[in-house]
Design an enzyme around this catalytic site. Structure first.
Site, PDB file in Angstrom:
ATOM      1  N   SER A 100       0.815  -1.206   0.000  1.00  0.00           N
ATOM      2  CA  SER A 100       0.000   0.000   0.000  1.00  0.00           C
ATOM      3  C   SER A 100       0.851   1.261   0.000  1.00  0.00           C
ATOM      4  O   SER A 100       1.693   1.460  -0.877  1.00  0.00           O
ATOM      5  CB  SER A 100      -0.963  -0.033   1.197  1.00  0.00           C
ATOM      6  OG  SER A 100      -1.888   1.011   1.133  1.00  0.00           O
ATOM      7  N   HIS A 101       0.657   2.113   0.988  1.00  0.00           N
ATOM      8  CA  HIS A 101       1.320   3.418   1.049  1.00  0.00           C
ATOM      9  C   HIS A 101       2.603   3.371   1.865  1.00  0.00           C
ATOM     10  O   HIS A 101       3.166   4.417   2.189  1.00  0.00           O
ATOM     11  CB  HIS A 101       0.367   4.453   1.647  1.00  0.00           C
ATOM     12  CG  HIS A 101      -0.190   4.039   2.983  1.00  0.00           C
ATOM     13  ND1 HIS A 101      -1.105   3.025   3.104  1.00  0.00           N
ATOM     14  CD2 HIS A 101       0.046   4.478   4.241  1.00  0.00           C
ATOM     15  CE1 HIS A 101      -1.417   2.865   4.378  1.00  0.00           C
ATOM     16  NE2 HIS A 101      -0.721   3.727   5.092  1.00  0.00           N
ATOM     17  N   ASP A 276      -0.874   7.075  -3.901  1.00  0.00           N
ATOM     18  CA  ASP A 276       0.047   6.291  -3.079  1.00  0.00           C
ATOM     19  C   ASP A 276       0.713   5.213  -3.936  1.00  0.00           C
ATOM     20  O   ASP A 276       0.568   5.190  -5.162  1.00  0.00           O
ATOM     21  CB  ASP A 276      -0.676   5.689  -1.875  1.00  0.00           C
ATOM     22  CG  ASP A 276      -1.623   4.566  -2.246  1.00  0.00           C
ATOM     23  OD1 ASP A 276      -2.123   4.565  -3.391  1.00  0.00           O
ATOM     24  OD2 ASP A 276      -1.880   3.687  -1.403  1.00  0.00           O
ATOM     25  N   ASP A 278       0.299   1.972  -4.551  1.00  0.00           N
ATOM     26  CA  ASP A 278      -0.473   1.093  -5.427  1.00  0.00           C
ATOM     27  C   ASP A 278      -1.657   1.798  -6.066  1.00  0.00           C
ATOM     28  O   ASP A 278      -2.514   1.166  -6.672  1.00  0.00           O
ATOM     29  CB  ASP A 278      -0.937  -0.159  -4.678  1.00  0.00           C
ATOM     30  CG  ASP A 278      -1.913   0.131  -3.547  1.00  0.00           C
ATOM     31  OD1 ASP A 278      -1.857   1.232  -2.979  1.00  0.00           O
ATOM     32  OD2 ASP A 278      -2.733  -0.750  -3.226  1.00  0.00           O
ATOM     33  N   ASP A 280      -4.350   3.301  -5.066  1.00  0.00           N
ATOM     34  CA  ASP A 280      -5.747   3.225  -4.630  1.00  0.00           C
ATOM     35  C   ASP A 280      -6.140   4.403  -3.741  1.00  0.00           C
ATOM     36  O   ASP A 280      -7.322   4.615  -3.480  1.00  0.00           O
ATOM     37  CB  ASP A 280      -6.067   1.893  -3.947  1.00  0.00           C
ATOM     38  CG  ASP A 280      -5.281   1.651  -2.667  1.00  0.00           C
ATOM     39  OD1 ASP A 280      -4.352   2.423  -2.367  1.00  0.00           O
ATOM     40  OD2 ASP A 280      -5.588   0.659  -1.964  1.00  0.00           O
ATOM     41  N   ARG A 281      -5.161   5.187  -3.289  1.00  0.00           N
ATOM     42  CA  ARG A 281      -5.455   6.360  -2.469  1.00  0.00           C
ATOM     43  C   ARG A 281      -5.173   7.633  -3.251  1.00  0.00           C
ATOM     44  O   ARG A 281      -4.445   7.623  -4.240  1.00  0.00           O
ATOM     45  CB  ARG A 281      -4.630   6.334  -1.186  1.00  0.00           C
ATOM     46  CG  ARG A 281      -4.877   5.104  -0.347  1.00  0.00           C
ATOM     47  CD  ARG A 281      -4.051   5.094   0.926  1.00  0.00           C
ATOM     48  NE  ARG A 281      -4.157   3.801   1.575  1.00  0.00           N
ATOM     49  CZ  ARG A 281      -4.335   3.629   2.876  1.00  0.00           C
ATOM     50  NH1 ARG A 281      -4.426   4.660   3.688  1.00  0.00           N
ATOM     51  NH2 ARG A 281      -4.414   2.410   3.391  1.00  0.00           N
ATOM     52  N   THR A 351     -13.507   0.009   9.063  1.00  0.00           N
ATOM     53  CA  THR A 351     -12.437   0.262   8.110  1.00  0.00           C
ATOM     54  C   THR A 351     -12.108  -1.026   7.375  1.00  0.00           C
ATOM     55  O   THR A 351     -11.936  -2.074   7.978  1.00  0.00           O
ATOM     56  CB  THR A 351     -11.193   0.790   8.840  1.00  0.00           C
ATOM     57  OG1 THR A 351     -11.517   2.043   9.440  1.00  0.00           O
ATOM     58  CG2 THR A 351     -10.035   0.973   7.883  1.00  0.00           C
ATOM     59  N   GLU A 370     -13.241   6.582   2.629  1.00  0.00           N
ATOM     60  CA  GLU A 370     -12.681   6.492   3.966  1.00  0.00           C
ATOM     61  C   GLU A 370     -11.706   7.638   4.167  1.00  0.00           C
ATOM     62  O   GLU A 370     -11.141   8.176   3.204  1.00  0.00           O
ATOM     63  CB  GLU A 370     -11.985   5.141   4.165  1.00  0.00           C
ATOM     64  CG  GLU A 370     -10.913   4.860   3.149  1.00  0.00           C
ATOM     65  CD  GLU A 370     -10.359   3.445   3.237  1.00  0.00           C
ATOM     66  OE1 GLU A 370     -11.015   2.575   3.827  1.00  0.00           O
ATOM     67  OE2 GLU A 370      -9.258   3.222   2.723  1.00  0.00           O
ATOM     68  N   SER A 372      -8.769   7.764   5.181  1.00  0.00           N
ATOM     69  CA  SER A 372      -7.366   7.499   4.895  1.00  0.00           C
ATOM     70  C   SER A 372      -7.089   7.617   3.399  1.00  0.00           C
ATOM     71  O   SER A 372      -6.383   6.806   2.817  1.00  0.00           O
ATOM     72  CB  SER A 372      -6.959   6.122   5.426  1.00  0.00           C
ATOM     73  OG  SER A 372      -7.800   5.119   4.914  1.00  0.00           O
ATOM     74  N   LYS A 383     -10.842   0.773  -3.607  1.00  0.00           N
ATOM     75  CA  LYS A 383     -10.760   2.221  -3.711  1.00  0.00           C
ATOM     76  C   LYS A 383      -9.885   2.561  -4.911  1.00  0.00           C
ATOM     77  O   LYS A 383      -9.047   1.761  -5.324  1.00  0.00           O
ATOM     78  CB  LYS A 383     -10.224   2.842  -2.429  1.00  0.00           C
ATOM     79  CG  LYS A 383      -8.983   2.217  -1.831  1.00  0.00           C
ATOM     80  CD  LYS A 383      -8.661   2.893  -0.500  1.00  0.00           C
ATOM     81  CE  LYS A 383      -7.509   2.206   0.226  1.00  0.00           C
ATOM     82  NZ  LYS A 383      -7.954   1.009   0.967  1.00  0.00           N
TER      83      LYS A 383
END
Length: 566
Positions: A100-101, A276, A278, A280-281, A351, A370, A372, A383
């Site tokens: 992730s991030h 981020d 990957d 997704d954010r 979450t 969300e 985050s 996301k």
């Protein structure tokens, strides 16, 4: 996720992958098509070769790999749901290689997760089986004789595996995802906006996998200048940075947008965004006006509320209306107010994107988010950071559809302030205490739960800290009963709810590889139009003081300040 040095231990990755195959069942793996790709972080290429060989030994028929092993998490979901192979095959699931991030590199983090045939993360029933299997596994299957596949070259490789014909299809990482985005948004409308001399744009991929999509979408499809892209070459170590799209780690974007403390003499872009590792954010920023000495940052909680409020008008995919909206519990209640005003179904979930996925599969939710920095819709089951940026560009384009030749465009700030004037403002911040001693973190959470049993004592403590803070009227640990499958999720966060609508939420996060991360969420709702323009830190200062002293944060964590404030 854990550190790379753990994953590279003999048999560690193999045990997890075999535990996953065993949890899914040999009957489902026989003849299956699986996607194997990720955000390109260090160790991904080695892991992909291992998983290919193990898939062949477990009866899988074909593997799809994004070129160079790159697929964003949302693109994996899209590929599972949308892509059809040359032989008519459809994907049954995916191994996604990402942390992730979190940072990447030989001394940083690596992770792996499995997504199901709906494109969403594996449900708890499967993840529990995977974990259980890892504690008892005695062997794993691997076709050692298969050669490595050159994943840098698009094309189909055919092999004879233990169960017969076995194919590896390396395909373009962006095509399926771009096609999906073009079916959701009016690209011509966005292109008209980006071609306006009055609109400037900046996108920072933080050297994550979003870079594999940014040029194709923003430059080639929408006509943005290539100079508007920052850090859009994916790197195994994310350029030595922390691929987390917030005001702390997206330093270059923040500086270009004129939001850094050091200032910037150049005229900043009208719109800025970041992704981020990957992809997704997302983070969305507006231009800092020269006569204001503060940043203009769209909180993720406001972002999903504003997208929901404007989706039907601005995004063709939603022209028929929204089925419902949902947010994670720690996210501010800005979306709740939109749902109430627009008479939409509303859900508050724990979450974890899988809870949104259940609602979407049941046709109950269209837009969700969300705090985050995750926002998405029912086009996939993850996301989607680039989707969120396109949604914002679509809204700005819609607001300016008759104004592109005018003297001044409607800006990000204009849109947000108009939203506040209509729905009220939810002042909101999150304090992250990263890599805290796990024992101290657990003691803090236990203390807060015990304190909830006596609200009189809680209010005495609160009034002793700040007399200008509202009364606590309820306190609990959030528990969720899924309206689709009836499953119950307990211990999802500790809440203190105040009479004026304010909230304090405390959670332990599982996204770090060392120690514990305590997340503290602080929120205050303001309906008075004369009070919606305050600086967040000023408006929230009383509640922040209460939260830190009520929880004895410094005492339990030995930290005098959070690692990150968003």
């Amino acid at each position: 996720m854990v550190q790379v040095k753990v994953f590279v231990q003999p048999h560690y990755l193999q045990n997890f992958v075999q535990a996953t195959f065993n949890a899914l069942g040999a009957d489902k793996m026989k003849g299956a098509t699986l996607v194997v790709s990720g955000d390109g972080r260090y160790y991904s290429k080695d892991a992909i070769q291992i998983i290919i060989k193990m898939a062949a030994a477990n009866g899988v028929r074909r593997i799809w790999v994004g070129q160079n092993g790159l697929l964003s998490t949302p693109a994996v979901s899209a590929v599972i749901r949308e892509r059809v192979g040359a032989d008519g095959s459809k994907a049954n699931g995916a191994f996604i290689l990402t942390a992730s991030h979190n940072p990447g590199g030989p001394n940083e983090d690596f992770g792996i997760k499995y997504n199901m045939e709906n494109g969403g993360p594996a449900p708890e029933g499967i993840t529990d089986k995977i974990y259980s299997n890892t504690t008892t596994i005695k062997e794993y299957l691997i076709a050692e004789g298969l050669p490595d596949v050159d994943i840098s070259i698009i094309g189909l490789s055919n092999f004879t595996g233990p169960d017969g014909q076995f194919d590896v299809d390396v395909f373009d990482s962006a095509s399926d995802y771009v096609k999906l985005m073009k079916s959701i948004f009016d690209f011509q409308s966005i292109k008209n906006l980006l071609s306006s001399s009055k609109f400037t744009f900046c996108y920072d991929a933080l050297h994550g996998v979003a870079g594999a999509y940014a040029k194709r979408i923003f430059v080639e499809e929408l006509g943005a200048k290539e100079s508007s892209l920052l850090n859009c070459v994916p790197k195994e170590d994310f350029g030595g940075g922390h691929p987390d799209p917030n005001l702390t780690y997206a330093k270059e974007l923040v500086a270009r947008m004129g939001l850094s403390k050091s200032g910037n003499n150049e005229d900043p872009p009208e719109f800025g965004a970041a992704a981020d590792g990957d992809a997704d954010r997302n983070m969305v920023l507006g231009k800092r006006l020269p006569y204001f000495n503060f940043r203009f940052f769209v909180t993720p909680s406001d972002s999903v509320a504003i997208i929901a409020a404007n989706a039907v008008q601005a995004i063709p995919y939603f022209s028929g209306g929204l089925k419902g909206v949902a947010r994670s519990m720690p996210t501010s209640a800005a979306l709740d107010v939109v749902a109430k005003n627009l008479n939409l179904k509303f859900f508050e979930v724990p979450t974890g994107w899988k809870f949104f996925g259940n609602l979407m599969d049941a046709g109950m939710c269209s837009v969700c988010g969300e705090e985050s920095f995750g926002t998405g819709s029912d086009h996939i089951r993850e996301k989607d950071g680039i989707w969120a940026v396109l949604a914002w560009l679509a809204i700005i384009a819609y607001k300016n559809k008759d104004n592109l030749g005018g003297d001044k465009l409607v800006t990000v700030e204009d849109i947000v302030r108009q939203h506040w004037s209509t729905y009220g403002r939810h002042y909101y911040t999150r304090y992250d205490y990263e890599n805290v001693d796990s024992g101290g973190a657990k003691q803090l959470m236990d203390y807060l739960v015990k304190l909830q049993s006596n609200l009189t004592e809680v209010n005495n403590i609160v009034k002793g800290i700040r007399s200008d803070v509202s009364k606590v009227v309820n306190a609990d640990e959030f528990e969720y009963k899924d309206p689709v499958d009836g499953s119950i999720s307990k211990h999802q966060g500790i809440r203190y709810l105040f009479e004026d609508g304010s909230r304090l939420v405390f959670r332990l996060s599982g996204t770090g590889s060392e120690g514990a991360t305590i997340r503290l969420y602080i929120e205050q709702y303001e309906k008075d139009p004369s009070k919606i323009g305050r600086e967040s830190q000023d408006a929230l200062a009383p509640l922040v003081e209460v939260a830190l002293k009520l929880s004895k944060m410094q005492e339990y964590t030995s930290r005098s300040a959070p690692t990150v404030i968003t």
